[in-house]
Write an enzyme that holds these catalytic residues in place. Structure first.
Site, mmCIF file in Angstrom:
data_model
loop_
_atom_site.group_PDB
_atom_site.id
_atom_site.type_symbol
_atom_site.label_atom_id
_atom_site.label_comp_id
_atom_site.label_asym_id
_atom_site.label_seq_id
_atom_site.Cartn_x
_atom_site.Cartn_y
_atom_site.Cartn_z
ATOM 1 N N TYR A 34 -51.107 41.653 -22.487
ATOM 2 C CA TYR A 34 -50.301 40.366 -22.459
ATOM 3 C C TYR A 34 -51.155 39.086 -22.865
ATOM 4 O O TYR A 34 -50.888 38.445 -23.809
ATOM 5 C CB TYR A 34 -49.364 40.465 -21.169
ATOM 6 C CG TYR A 34 -48.784 38.974 -21.248
ATOM 7 C CD1 TYR A 34 -47.756 38.447 -22.008
ATOM 8 C CD2 TYR A 34 -49.301 38.097 -20.080
ATOM 9 C CE1 TYR A 34 -47.361 37.257 -21.848
ATOM 10 C CE2 TYR A 34 -48.612 36.695 -20.141
ATOM 11 C CZ TYR A 34 -47.653 36.298 -21.060
ATOM 12 O OH TYR A 34 -47.343 35.178 -20.842
ATOM 13 N N PRO A 87 -50.556 25.588 -22.012
ATOM 14 C CA PRO A 87 -49.680 26.330 -21.232
ATOM 15 C C PRO A 87 -49.777 27.829 -21.261
ATOM 16 O O PRO A 87 -49.822 28.497 -22.510
ATOM 17 C CB PRO A 87 -48.181 25.808 -21.725
ATOM 18 C CG PRO A 87 -48.715 25.259 -22.959
ATOM 19 C CD PRO A 87 -49.992 24.482 -22.870
ATOM 20 N N SER A 116 -46.773 25.794 -18.012
ATOM 21 C CA SER A 116 -45.620 26.320 -18.824
ATOM 22 C C SER A 116 -44.408 26.158 -18.083
ATOM 23 O O SER A 116 -44.414 26.486 -16.944
ATOM 24 C CB SER A 116 -46.242 27.789 -19.035
ATOM 25 O OG SER A 116 -44.772 28.720 -19.475
ATOM 26 N N GLN A 137 -44.804 21.733 -19.970
ATOM 27 C CA GLN A 137 -44.453 22.170 -21.410
ATOM 28 C C GLN A 137 -43.172 22.782 -20.922
ATOM 29 O O GLN A 137 -42.632 23.531 -20.215
ATOM 30 C CB GLN A 137 -45.280 23.189 -21.675
ATOM 31 C CG GLN A 137 -44.849 24.043 -22.970
ATOM 32 C CD GLN A 137 -44.020 25.264 -22.784
ATOM 33 O OE1 GLN A 137 -44.341 25.948 -21.745
ATOM 34 N NE2 GLN A 137 -43.127 25.420 -23.728
ATOM 35 N N TYR A 139 -39.476 24.555 -22.310
ATOM 36 C CA TYR A 139 -38.788 25.271 -23.160
ATOM 37 C C TYR A 139 -37.205 25.131 -22.617
ATOM 38 O O TYR A 139 -37.132 24.658 -21.533
ATOM 39 C CB TYR A 139 -39.047 26.965 -22.859
ATOM 40 C CG TYR A 139 -40.255 27.409 -23.448
ATOM 41 C CD1 TYR A 139 -40.379 27.289 -24.841
ATOM 42 C CD2 TYR A 139 -41.060 28.431 -22.817
ATOM 43 C CE1 TYR A 139 -41.405 27.828 -25.584
ATOM 44 C CE2 TYR A 139 -42.207 29.040 -23.287
ATOM 45 C CZ TYR A 139 -42.496 28.685 -24.920
ATOM 46 O OH TYR A 139 -43.527 29.168 -25.161
ATOM 47 N N ARG A 174 -44.930 41.076 -30.003
ATOM 48 C CA ARG A 174 -46.494 41.647 -29.428
ATOM 49 C C ARG A 174 -46.320 42.943 -29.156
ATOM 50 O O ARG A 174 -45.695 43.493 -28.092
ATOM 51 C CB ARG A 174 -46.549 40.670 -28.269
ATOM 52 C CG ARG A 174 -46.665 39.058 -28.700
ATOM 53 C CD ARG A 174 -46.478 37.987 -27.467
ATOM 54 N NE ARG A 174 -46.102 36.806 -27.975
ATOM 55 C CZ ARG A 174 -45.593 35.960 -27.250
ATOM 56 N NH1 ARG A 174 -45.662 36.036 -26.047
ATOM 57 N NH2 ARG A 174 -45.116 34.810 -27.880
ATOM 58 N N ARG A 290 -49.391 34.229 -31.408
ATOM 59 C CA ARG A 290 -48.678 35.080 -30.643
ATOM 60 C C ARG A 290 -47.162 35.071 -31.213
ATOM 61 O O ARG A 290 -46.266 35.705 -30.768
ATOM 62 C CB ARG A 290 -48.595 34.591 -29.080
ATOM 63 C CG ARG A 290 -49.625 34.795 -28.560
ATOM 64 C CD ARG A 290 -50.019 34.125 -27.101
ATOM 65 N NE ARG A 290 -49.162 34.800 -26.137
ATOM 66 C CZ ARG A 290 -49.429 35.776 -25.453
ATOM 67 N NH1 ARG A 290 -50.667 36.339 -25.932
ATOM 68 N NH2 ARG A 290 -48.920 36.167 -24.523
ATOM 69 N N ILE A 321 -60.361 28.561 -29.814
ATOM 70 C CA ILE A 321 -61.270 27.867 -28.946
ATOM 71 C C ILE A 321 -61.917 28.879 -27.834
ATOM 72 O O ILE A 321 -61.476 29.292 -27.033
ATOM 73 C CB ILE A 321 -60.777 26.638 -28.101
ATOM 74 C CG1 ILE A 321 -60.113 25.591 -29.154
ATOM 75 C CG2 ILE A 321 -62.033 25.931 -27.581
ATOM 76 C CD1 ILE A 321 -61.340 24.873 -30.083
ATOM 77 N N ARG A 322 -63.419 29.059 -28.170
ATOM 78 C CA ARG A 322 -63.978 29.972 -27.389
ATOM 79 C C ARG A 322 -65.237 29.422 -26.971
ATOM 80 O O ARG A 322 -66.226 29.703 -26.038
ATOM 81 C CB ARG A 322 -64.241 31.341 -27.805
ATOM 82 C CG ARG A 322 -62.978 32.100 -28.294
ATOM 83 C CD ARG A 322 -62.237 32.655 -27.101
ATOM 84 N NE ARG A 322 -61.100 33.403 -27.620
ATOM 85 C CZ ARG A 322 -59.843 32.888 -27.847
ATOM 86 N NH1 ARG A 322 -59.646 31.520 -27.616
ATOM 87 N NH2 ARG A 322 -58.848 33.641 -28.184
ATOM 88 N N ARG A 342 -56.515 31.370 -23.960
ATOM 89 C CA ARG A 342 -57.177 32.599 -23.340
ATOM 90 C C ARG A 342 -58.618 32.361 -22.701
ATOM 91 O O ARG A 342 -59.276 33.107 -21.711
ATOM 92 C CB ARG A 342 -57.451 33.393 -24.605
ATOM 93 C CG ARG A 342 -56.044 34.190 -24.916
ATOM 94 C CD ARG A 342 -56.274 34.989 -26.173
ATOM 95 N NE ARG A 342 -55.019 35.442 -26.662
ATOM 96 C CZ ARG A 342 -54.453 35.035 -27.454
ATOM 97 N NH1 ARG A 342 -54.603 33.789 -27.973
ATOM 98 N NH2 ARG A 342 -53.075 35.447 -27.980
#
Ligand SMILES: Cc1cc2nc3c(=O)[nH]c(=O)nc-3n(C[C@H](O)[C@H](O)[C@H](O)COP(=O)(O)O)c2cc1C
Length: 396
Positions: A34, A87, A116, A137, A139, A174, A290, A321-322, A342
């Site tokens: 997920y 989020p 979120s 954020q 919804y 997904r 996603r 972004i890592r 992530r």
């Protein structure tokens, strides 16, 4: 110090990529997938990260830098780094501390946190946990009545801004989640859970924490008038019933009366429309790959949006972004700050709050080193002269 805390603190954990396998070992496959997965063939997900290789640096060598300025502001909020935690729904499934510890870690580091709607912790507790900026954020799950309640609570609790996500008219498919039975595991009956439950038993440490936490508690920030807290029903169905339109944005603007960010912008046209509807910032984003698979990588869409808005609002960017080098490339191309999803969620899943601390620290150290190697005194000085961007990216 717990075992996972000491693991993330190990000198062998050098990059965000090193946190990922630790997360994978601690949490069960459905939860890891997920977090890690994207929509359909995951083309956009992979492209979000790969595309940073197409932009290269133009360093200025033999420059003496005594100090390196990493601070910036987003919507007037001071940040110690040009970074906010994006989020991430169901964070509480990754670790019981979930949104509260992520927010606290962000505040301790002097960066922002975006909560979120799909949170297992009350927004008041998340706000109270951080001494830094916290955005909410939104919804429209549960309809405008539920959103009005959340907006009111966010205002009373002292949230600094709203973030309205517009790329979720329905949830992207997904595929990993379907194969793993995530929906059944979260909200199904015991009978529906049975075929998938073995995957959870393979991570007893996580399972004990999860059960002691009481499992996922529903959505305490989605209170539907006359019905109460939204249970953990099929979130995909709830999202599909509550797609955000431009008319909703107008309504949100009136109800909130404060600054808001439109997240999920990939074209100049949507950026301009967001400004018309009163946005103070836009986030160039494809939801971390996603949602609609096959849309461009976020970094690839950034030049068109920067060009369209012409400095009228702040431009944020998220997706892929890592590393500190990724942050520097995005800022050089016109982003005011970036959001990472992530990158910190791997840390959260690996070791809770200590893991989020570690992820932020990795990005901070990376960012400072990159600026020094580039010969750039501060993030405020970054511009296109520090990077080579493929010419075709600027073509209309
Ligand atoms: C597990 C997970 C859950 C997410 N949940 C939300 C959400 O509830 N709302 C939202 O606007 N974006 C959500 N996102 C998208 C992120 O805010 C962000 O756009 C994305 O993670 C950026 O890509 P990155 O993971 O490569 O940094 C989620 C992302 C992940 C990985």
């Amino acid at each position: 110090m717990t075992r996972t805390t000491s693991t993330v603190a190990s000198p062998r954990v050098v990059s965000i990529e090193d946190l990922r396998p630790i997360a994978r070992l601690r949490i069960p496959k459905p939860v890891f997938d997920y977090l890690d997965g994207g929509a359909e063939g995951e083309v956009t997900l992979r492209e979000n990260c790969r595309i940073f290789n197409d932009v290269t640096f133009r360093p200025r060598h033999a420059v003496a830098l005594s100090e390196c300025g990493l601070c910036t502001t987003v919507l007037g909020c001071k940040l110690s780094l040009p970074l906010m935690l994006a989020p991430v729904g169901y964070s509480r499934m990754m670790h019981p501390g979930g949104e509260v510890v992520a927010s606290r870690a962000a505040g301790r580091a002097g960066i922002g946190y975006i909560l979120s709607t799909i949170s297992g912790h009350k927004l008041e507790d998340v706000r109270a946990a951080s001494k830094g900026p916290v955005f909410y954020q939104l919804y429209l799950m549960g309809g405008r009545g539920a959103a009005e309640g959340a907006i009111e609570r966010a205002r009373s609790a002292g949230f600094n801004a709203l973030v309205v996500t517009i790329d979720t008219p329905v949830s992207g498919i997904r595929e990993r989640d379907y194969r793993n039975g995530l929906k059944e595991l979260i909200s199904g009956s015991l009978f529906e859970k049975l075929p998938y439950i073995g995957q959870m038993l393979s991570r007893p440490g996580w399972l004990i924490d999860y059960l002691l936490d009481g499992g996922l508690p529903g959505l305490p920030n989605v209170i539907i008038p006359g019905k109460g807290q939204m249970p953990l029903v099929d979130i995909n169905a709830a999202l599909a019933e509550s797609a955000v339109t431009w008319a909703d944005l107008r309504w949100i603007r009136e109800a909130w009366k404060g600054p808001f960010v439109v997240k999920g912008v990939l074209t100049g046209d949507d950026a301009l429309r967001s400004i018309d509807e009163g946005a103070a910032a836009v986030s160039v984003s494809n939801h971390g790959g996603r949602q609609l698979d096959g849309v461009p990588a976020a970094l690839r869409a950034l030049p068109e949006v920067v060009e369209a808005v012409k400095g009228r609002v702040e431009v944020l960017m998220d997706g892929g972004i890592r590393r500190g080098t990724d942050v520097v490339k995005a800022i050089s191309m016109g982003a005011r700050a970036v959001l990472c999803g992530r990158a910190y969620a791997y840390g959260l899943a690996a070791a809770g709050e200590a893991g989020v601390d570690r992820a932020i620290e990795i990005l901070r150290v990376d960012l400072e080193r990159t600026l020094r190697l580039l010969g750039c005194p501060s993030v405020a000085d970054l511009d296109r002269s520090y990077v080579n961007v493929p010419r075709s990216w600027d073509a209309a």
